[in-house]
Scaffold this active site. Structure first.
Site, PDB file in Angstrom:
ATOM      1  N   TYR A  10       0.821  -1.210   0.000  1.00 53.55           N
ATOM      2  CA  TYR A  10       0.000   0.000   0.000  1.00 53.55           C
ATOM      3  C   TYR A  10       0.860   1.267   0.000  1.00 53.55           C
ATOM      4  O   TYR A  10       0.654   2.160  -0.826  1.00 53.55           O
ATOM      5  CB  TYR A  10      -0.969  -0.004   1.184  1.00 53.55           C
ATOM      6  CG  TYR A  10      -2.323  -0.601   0.863  1.00 53.55           C
ATOM      7  CD1 TYR A  10      -2.447  -1.651  -0.052  1.00 53.55           C
ATOM      8  CD2 TYR A  10      -3.483  -0.143   1.479  1.00 53.55           C
ATOM      9  CE1 TYR A  10      -3.664  -2.213  -0.342  1.00 53.55           C
ATOM     10  CE2 TYR A  10      -4.719  -0.697   1.191  1.00 53.55           C
ATOM     11  CZ  TYR A  10      -4.816  -1.729   0.279  1.00 53.55           C
ATOM     12  OH  TYR A  10      -6.040  -2.281  -0.011  1.00 53.55           O
ATOM     13  N   GLU A  50       2.356   6.415  -6.807  1.00 52.80           N
ATOM     14  CA  GLU A  50       1.339   7.203  -7.513  1.00 52.80           C
ATOM     15  C   GLU A  50       1.572   8.692  -7.287  1.00 52.80           C
ATOM     16  O   GLU A  50       1.529   9.505  -8.220  1.00 52.80           O
ATOM     17  CB  GLU A  50      -0.057   6.830  -7.021  1.00 52.80           C
ATOM     18  CG  GLU A  50      -0.560   5.458  -7.442  1.00 52.80           C
ATOM     19  CD  GLU A  50      -1.926   5.163  -6.851  1.00 52.80           C
ATOM     20  OE1 GLU A  50      -2.782   6.064  -6.874  1.00 52.80           O
ATOM     21  OE2 GLU A  50      -2.139   4.041  -6.350  1.00 52.80           O
TER      22      GLU A  50
END
Length: 282
Positions: A203, A210
């Site tokens: 995660y 990102e």
């Protein structure tokens, strides 16, 4: 969204779920979800295979490393240069990471875009996932794929594109395989452990990558002397650049609710047992 609008939306969503349950037999829904998850796992497995096979080839690209300033003048991307802190043995891997987009972007975009169906699954009541969580996650991924990577060369040549796709692929292969196995009543301990443990690493690396791919697209200028970057004055930024900057800042606190949600889910599944212990039956 006003209270009345929210209420109407919930009513429409409830009616859609009732209608779907009345029209589509549960066995058919289950068969469809198994098929969807198997195909999704296969699609992300292909992305994972292509990403790893490209990165691990480790041949030096034909592009000759140039100085920092020369690279800036020659390319719109600040990531095509090779930083001095990268060991010589890792230069081929770094170069590959900066060009992974050319190798896997098409496959990644198609597989990730198919995830829009997951929002429909929630709306129709096929799955019990929260609509807001599902929509935010899917929208975030699609924004990275279509609104950032497909549009900006600087994002395409960021080494964080490779870590982003690699984190996504590992996460999704495990997740979709787990869902498909659960639907047919098969839940091996190793798969359950992977589903509720690998997120600790994947995660942060996925969401962090990102954000950094997004950051690579922000307007930059070469500071006095040409030795370091500084942001252009915000007054010179267009609206989309401002939006990307806001999203870059929001990305980091946005990780917290997703991360803590998975921690809570893990506690429910493992029931407070130590890692490696057999989880409780779901």
């Amino acid at each position: 969204m006003s209270h009345a609008t929210a209420t109407n939306f919930l009513n429409v969503t409830h009616k859609a779920r009732v209608a779907a349950a009345a029209v589509v037999p549960p066995l058919l829904i289950k068969a469809y979800l198994v098929t969807y998850n198997v195909l999704s796992a296969a699609g992300w497995s292909l992305v994972l295979y292509r990403t790893l096979s490209y990165l691990l080839a480790l041949q030096t690209l034909e592009r000759t490393p140039v100085s920092f300033l020369a690279a800036l003048k020659a390319s719109a991307s600040p990531f095509l240069w090779i930083p001095s802190f990268v060991p010589a043995s890792l230069v081929p891997l770094y170069q590959r990471a900066c060009t992974t987009y050319d190798a896997v972007s098409g496959t990644t975009a198609r597989v990730q875009t198919a995830a829009v169906l997951e929002i429909l699954h929630v709306l129709l009541g096929f799955v019990r996932s929260p609509l807001s969580t599902t929509a935010v996650q899917v929208a975030s991924r699609l924004f990275s794929v279509w609104g950032i990577a497909a549009y900006f060369p600087s994002a395409q040549h960021s080494p964080f594109y490779a870590s982003m796709v690699l984190s996504w692929a590992l996460t999704e292969v495990i997740r979709y395989t787990y869902y498909a196995a659960s639907l047919v009543g098969w839940e091996p301990a190793a798969l359950v452990w992977a589903r509720y443990s690998t997120f600790f690493v994947l995660y942060p690396t996925g969401a962090g990558s990102e954000a950094l791919v997004n950051f690579a697209t922000l307007p930059l200028s070469v500071a006095s002397g040409g030795s370091w970057f500084s942001a252009l004055p915000i007054a010179q930024w267009d609206a989309y650049a401002l939006l990307r900057a806001v999203l870059f800042v929001a990305w980091w606190p946005g990780l917290y609710p997703m991360y803590t949600h998975m921690i809570k889910q893990r506690r429910k599944v493992f029931g407070g047992q130590k890692l490696g212990a057999k989880p409780k039956t779901l």
